[in-house]
Design an enzyme around this catalytic site. Sequence first.
Site, PDB file in Angstrom:
ATOM      1  N   SER A  19       0.860  -1.181   0.000  1.00 19.39           N
ATOM      2  CA  SER A  19       0.000   0.000   0.000  1.00 19.39           C
ATOM      3  C   SER A  19       0.904   1.240   0.000  1.00 19.39           C
ATOM      4  O   SER A  19       1.835   1.299  -0.800  1.00 19.39           O
ATOM      5  CB  SER A  19      -0.928  -0.071   1.214  1.00 19.39           C
ATOM      6  OG  SER A  19      -1.877   0.948   1.182  1.00 19.39           O
ATOM      7  N   HIS A  54      -2.394  -0.968  -3.564  1.00 17.93           N
ATOM      8  CA  HIS A  54      -3.493  -0.015  -3.363  1.00 17.93           C
ATOM      9  C   HIS A  54      -3.153   1.279  -4.077  1.00 17.93           C
ATOM     10  O   HIS A  54      -2.056   1.792  -3.946  1.00 17.93           O
ATOM     11  CB  HIS A  54      -3.641   0.338  -1.878  1.00 17.93           C
ATOM     12  CG  HIS A  54      -4.078  -0.810  -1.036  1.00 17.93           C
ATOM     13  ND1 HIS A  54      -3.981  -0.782   0.331  1.00 17.93           N
ATOM     14  CD2 HIS A  54      -4.624  -2.011  -1.365  1.00 17.93           C
ATOM     15  CE1 HIS A  54      -4.452  -1.927   0.817  1.00 17.93           C
ATOM     16  NE2 HIS A  54      -4.830  -2.693  -0.188  1.00 17.93           N
ATOM     17  N   ASP A  74      -4.610  -4.489   5.654  1.00 20.26           N
ATOM     18  CA  ASP A  74      -4.902  -5.405   4.556  1.00 20.26           C
ATOM     19  C   ASP A  74      -3.657  -6.272   4.320  1.00 20.26           C
ATOM     20  O   ASP A  74      -2.536  -5.792   4.450  1.00 20.26           O
ATOM     21  CB  ASP A  74      -5.242  -4.586   3.296  1.00 20.26           C
ATOM     22  CG  ASP A  74      -5.840  -5.454   2.194  1.00 20.26           C
ATOM     23  OD1 ASP A  74      -6.280  -6.583   2.483  1.00 20.26           O
ATOM     24  OD2 ASP A  74      -5.873  -4.982   1.034  1.00 20.26           O
TER      25      ASP A  74
END
Lengths: 191, 285
Positions: A14, A41, A135
């Site tokens: 991310s 992401h 995540d």
Amino acid sequence: MQERKFEFIVIGGSAGSIGVAIQMIPALSGRFQVPILFVLHRNASSSSGFLSDILQPRTPLRIKEAEEKEKICPGTVYVAPADYHLLVETDFTFSLDASEKVHYSRPSIDVTFESLAAHYGEKLLGILLTGANADGARGMAEIARAGGLTIAQNPATAEVPTMPQAAINTGMVHHVFSTSEIISFLNDLVD
Amino acid sequence: MQEPELRIVDEELEKLLKEMARLYRYDFTAYSRESLKRRINRVLLLKKIPSIAELHYQVTTDPDFFAYLVEQITVNVTEMFRNPAFFHTLRQEVFPILAQEPFIRIWHAGCSTGEEVYSLAILLQEANLLNRTLLYGTDLNPHVLQQAKSGLFHVANLKTYSENYLQSGGTSSLSDYYTVRYNQALFSDELRQRMVFSVHNLVSDQSFNEFNLILCRNVLIYFNRDLQDRVFNLFTESLPAGGILALGAKETLVHSTSKDAYTYLNREQKIWMKSGSASYAGKKI
Ligand SMILES: C[S@@+](CC[C@H](N)C(=O)[O-])C[C@H]1O[C@@H](n2cnc3c(N)ncnc32)[C@H](O)[C@@H]1O
């Protein structure tokens, strides 16, 4: 150094991870045959074209966005499209799913890791990079449970430590490596 | 919560899908399996169903549960002006073509709760085309259509929708089109009068009209190639020469047997025009 043979490598990240991908991809051996997938992401409207635009001239590996129903091919670096979850089907094709975000994210790293773990089992290598949310932790645990190998970027050297740390906290991460250690680990897989 | 969650495996899923098709004539056997599995696993968790046998039993004996399952396994996530660049392109490149028509029919296949239909109606209004347009919204799920008909949308999303609207080239303010009651925004009658919502299943139902524009976005990603081909045939039958087909950002005609019947209108935004000479001859862009 590695005895095992992987059939698929998935790398999630991310915040800060695009920079790591830009560092990693050109450093990978051109003889890499195992397909690699990046699930990063980013903004819903961003195209993955930009990664291949920047990196394609710097690697002999083919870089492309993963498309629905596409057959997974060797020697290819795939990038998950923005705004869809990416799944893998039993016939080793990709499929897309625009369902609810998971951890405020679509693509969600957990979703893709879990889907891959179910199909590749111990032939899967999962790597989790820098990021500011949780995540990927569940997905890493799932990969390990299915017999795969898991590597987290060292939180001490990651741009944002939260994500790799959350995975390490599950107790299901096998190795904690810096970016350059990850690169050498990967290149050592090629003989 | 350390216990492993119950998850459906391939063979159980195949058996369940076959039973559903046999008993209720809802056929999901041509849908991508991984998405279905995720949806079903979610239902197992939400409804605290203890075993796959129990799931099977409930589906086969309780039509209400079956209806609930159908609602749950289809993905209904949508938003207004989803992919603003797409709507911007519609406005710039497709509206001038539609404007040639005395009467405009548009089909939103798989419209879910209707956000896409309202979005397009608003832009048509601003282009002075709405008063001669009918927008047909169809979906296999009657529940989402009910929602679409109501014209009510939760206020929590309006900020995003307003931004999307402006990026789509909206010329006034989204708030001109709704009034807020409690936490709901009610969209205007003027828009709703031009809409028709009805149940239509892309797996089994036939073409029901001819349309100048068909939108089918984020539906085909759930279908296998054969079912995609069936749906493209249905669309080809429902478009005149020069009619327009718009798909979702990650969907394409190029792998289908129908591709030769179309030319690109805008490659990046996944918009095609049905070839052949007819009403639009000579107006090709
Ligand atoms: C993700 S929504 C897409 C909504 C909107 N078009 C968009 O892009 O935002 C997908 C919709 O397709 C519908 N759908 C799935 N299978 C269908 C079928 N066989 N026939 C008609 N609609 C279907 C689902 O019920 C769901 O509402």
